[in-house]
Scaffold this active site. Structure first.
Site, PDB file in Angstrom:
ATOM      1  N   GLU A   1       3.968  12.058   3.120  1.00 57.42           N
ATOM      2  CA  GLU A   1       3.978  12.341   1.677  1.00 57.42           C
ATOM      3  C   GLU A   1       3.389  13.700   1.304  1.00 57.42           C
ATOM      4  OE1 GLU A   1       2.719   9.110  -0.804  1.00 57.42           O
ATOM      5  OE2 GLU A   1       4.267   7.788  -0.023  1.00 57.42           O
TER       6      GLU A   1
ATOM      7  N   GLU B   1       7.528   3.110   4.295  1.00 47.52           N
ATOM      8  CA  GLU B   1       6.635   2.395   3.382  1.00 47.52           C
ATOM      9  C   GLU B   1       7.444   1.824   2.231  1.00 47.52           C
ATOM     10  OE1 GLU B   1       3.037   4.381   1.951  1.00 47.52           O
ATOM     11  OE2 GLU B   1       2.839   5.406   3.874  1.00 47.52           O
TER      12      GLU B   1
HETATM   13  C1  BGP Z   1       1.566   5.945  -0.313  1.00 49.64           C
HETATM   14  C2  BGP Z   1       0.667   6.377   0.825  1.00 49.64           C
HETATM   15  C3  BGP Z   1      -0.106   5.285   1.472  1.00 49.64           C
HETATM   16  C4  BGP Z   1      -0.398   4.082   0.620  1.00 49.64           C
HETATM   17  C5  BGP Z   1       0.660   3.735  -0.382  1.00 49.64           C
HETATM   18  C6  BGP Z   1       0.256   2.766  -1.446  1.00 49.64           C
HETATM   19  O1  BGP Z   1       1.617   6.959  -1.259  1.00 49.64           O
HETATM   20  O2  BGP Z   1       1.407   7.029   1.820  1.00 49.64           O
HETATM   21  O3  BGP Z   1      -1.184   5.838   2.134  1.00 49.64           O
HETATM   22  O4  BGP Z   1      -1.678   3.879   0.309  1.00 49.64           O
HETATM   23  O5  BGP Z   1       1.160   4.861  -1.045  1.00 49.64           O
HETATM   24  O6  BGP Z   1      -0.441   3.428  -2.444  1.00 49.64           O
HETATM   25  P1  BGP Z   1      -1.812   2.916  -3.023  1.00 49.64           P
HETATM   26  O7  BGP Z   1      -2.720   2.808  -1.847  1.00 49.64           O
HETATM   27  O8  BGP Z   1      -2.243   3.951  -3.978  1.00 49.64           O
HETATM   28  O9  BGP Z   1      -1.518   1.624  -3.653  1.00 49.64           O
END
Ligand code: BGP
Length: 470
Positions: free
Chosen positions: A165, A369
């Site tokens: 990201e 993800e």
């Molecule tokens: C993405 C990231 C992750 C993860 C996920 C969920 O942006 O790559 O590291 O954490 O989001 O987001 P959050 O943890 O803010 O709910």
């Protein structure tokens, strides 16, 4: 398009799930690990820090065994740069090399494919102190670090991911905790950093092809299809602005080796265009990824800019659109439900996103993800009834199969997250895993691993290769 019969998920489809080092490992200063920006940055005092998280560093064997029990074909995790080079460059920490050797061997022992992200938000603090990605020396440090990873693990890793990201680090660095939320007018600097990261990425993609000819490497941005709020041509144009700036700027460079033209015009107009040194464009256009990994949580919806301060809404994060004066306004999509954390839920948007990526880049796609952050509840008898997560994942997997039927070359589905871990900015109460970790924000309890209902459901899905999603 309605189909009479759907194409099956391909043989060898990479069913699995993902984690990242700083969010799951803990052991933040153990065995020679140096501090990263995630260890040193300020986080809300209402949520836990990243020092212990799920303590995967000490539980990895137990955790990997559980993933194997679910039948995972792949496990995506990241390597903490600061375990390998505690200061980001210079002295190597053998204990860090050994830890990932053991972890990788453990994954392979169960016939799972390790999918390795080399950098997931956790820049070494020592490099940050010297200017971080603003300093071109960080490019060299990154290349040297990744070269060592190729040397150490290249005999076993078939799928490498460069930077997780990068687009969210640039657009929502304050939400993620990478820089001070009060920092002002830093966009020019950020887009210079972005340029340097793109250069670093291109160099390691090239290096991977030279050093590990049997392996594949790709970027891992957060990609969302962007919808216009209405069918007004001005709204459609605004959606095109935002998708160019949010999505294509990053992938057009990775794949085509050039700045997206709308995004570049935006950078010039705003005075954010980076300084490009002689030779940079040759490096950027001198390589290509083998596949595109991407994270999908939901879509974005935007409307035409009014070209005044009202274009900019409140604070955003990875999935909440903020808006920008003269470019686009954030809008809500009345057709979508929302998670408890205000993120839209759009499974069909997943198919839209897959199609767009396929049409634009014609490369294999790997979902790295996707998932539902929720306040799970541990009930009597170690039960976690997360049927809402099953419902979310099922609907996205259905759309994945439709996209495959559309002709998209999707090679794997690795939702977030394999096991409960600490969220980027919502602590450990925002849970995503198939496995519950028994802890609260400030009470570590016993860190016991507990299988959620989704654990058993996903196990069945993998066993029948997505044929029966009920
Ligand atoms: C993405 C990231 C992750 C993860 C996920 C969920 O942006 O790559 O590291 O954490 O989001 O987001 P959050 O943890 O803010 O709910």
């Amino acid at each position: 398009m309605y189909y009479k019969k759907l194409k099956p998920f391909p043989k060898g489809f990479l069913w699995g799930a993902s984690t990242s080092a700083y969010q799951v490992e803990g052991a933040w200063d153990e065995d020679g690990k140096g501090p990263s920006v995630m260890d040193t940055n300020k986080h809300s005092d209402k949520t836990t820090d990243f020092k212990i998280t799920s303590d995967h560093y000490h539980h990895y064997k137990e955790d990997i065994a559980l993933l194997a029990e679910m039948g995972f074909k792949a496990y995506r995790f990241s390597i903490a740069w600061t375990r390998i080079f505690p200061q980001g460059t210079g002295e190597i920490n053998q204990k860090g090399i050994d830890f990932y050797n053991d972890l990788i061997n453990e994954v392979i022992k169960y016939n799972m494919e390790p999918i390795v992200t080399v950098y997931h938000f956790d820049l070494p603090y020592a490099l940050h102190e010297k200017g971080g990605w603003s300093n071109r020396a960080t490019i060299d440090a990154f290349v040297q670090y990744v070269e060592l990873l190729f040397e150490s693990y290249g005999d076993r890793i078939k799928y490498w991911l460069t930077i997780n990201e990068q687009n969210m680090m640039i657009l929502h660095g304050s939400a993620i905790g990478i820089f001070d939320a009060n920092a002002k007018d830093i966009e020019k600097e950020l887009y210079q950093q972005n340029h340097h990261m793109l250069l670093a990425q291109a160099q390691v993609m090239k290096l991977c092809h030279e050093m590990c000819p049997d392996a594949k490497i790709g970027p891992a941005p957060n990609i969302s299809a962007i919808y216009p709020a209405t069918s007004k041509p001005e709204d459609v144009l605004a959606a095109n602005n935002w998708t160019s700036i949010r999505n294509w700027l990053y992938l057009d460079m990775a794949v085509f080796g050039r700045y997206n033209s709308v995004a570049w015009s935006y950078l010039e107009e705003k005075g954010y265009a980076p300084i490009i040194q002689a030779g940079d464009m040759e490096i950027l256009s001198g390589t290509k990824p083998d596949f595109i990994a991407f994270n999908y949580y939901n879509t974005g919806t935007v409307a035409a800019s009014k070209n005044d301060a009202s274009d900019r809404g409140g604070t955003g994060d990875q999935q909440i659109v903020v808006g920008e004066i003269g470019v686009y306004r954030g809008a809500t999509n009345p057709n979508l439900g929302q998670t408890a954390f205000g993120w839209g839920i759009d499974p069909v948007g997943f198919r839209n996103t897959l199609r767009e990526l396929n049409d634009r880049y014609n490369l294999p796609l790997l979902l790295t993800e996707n998932g539902l952050g929720a306040y799970d509840k541990l009930e009597e008898g170690d039960v976690v009834n997360d049927d809402y997560r099953i419902d979310f994942l099922r609907k996205h997997i259905e759309q994945a199969q439709l996209a495959i039927t559309d002709g998209v070359k999707l090679i794997g589905y690795c939702p977030w997250s394999a096991i409960d871990l600490v969220s980027t900015h919502s602590g450990c109460s925002k849970r995503y895993g198939f496995i519950y970790v028994n802890r609260e924000e400030f009470d570590l309890k016993d860190l016991r691993r507990i299988k959620k209902n989704s654990f058993y459901w996903y196990k069945k899905i993998i066993a029948n290769n997505g044929e029966d999603l009920s």
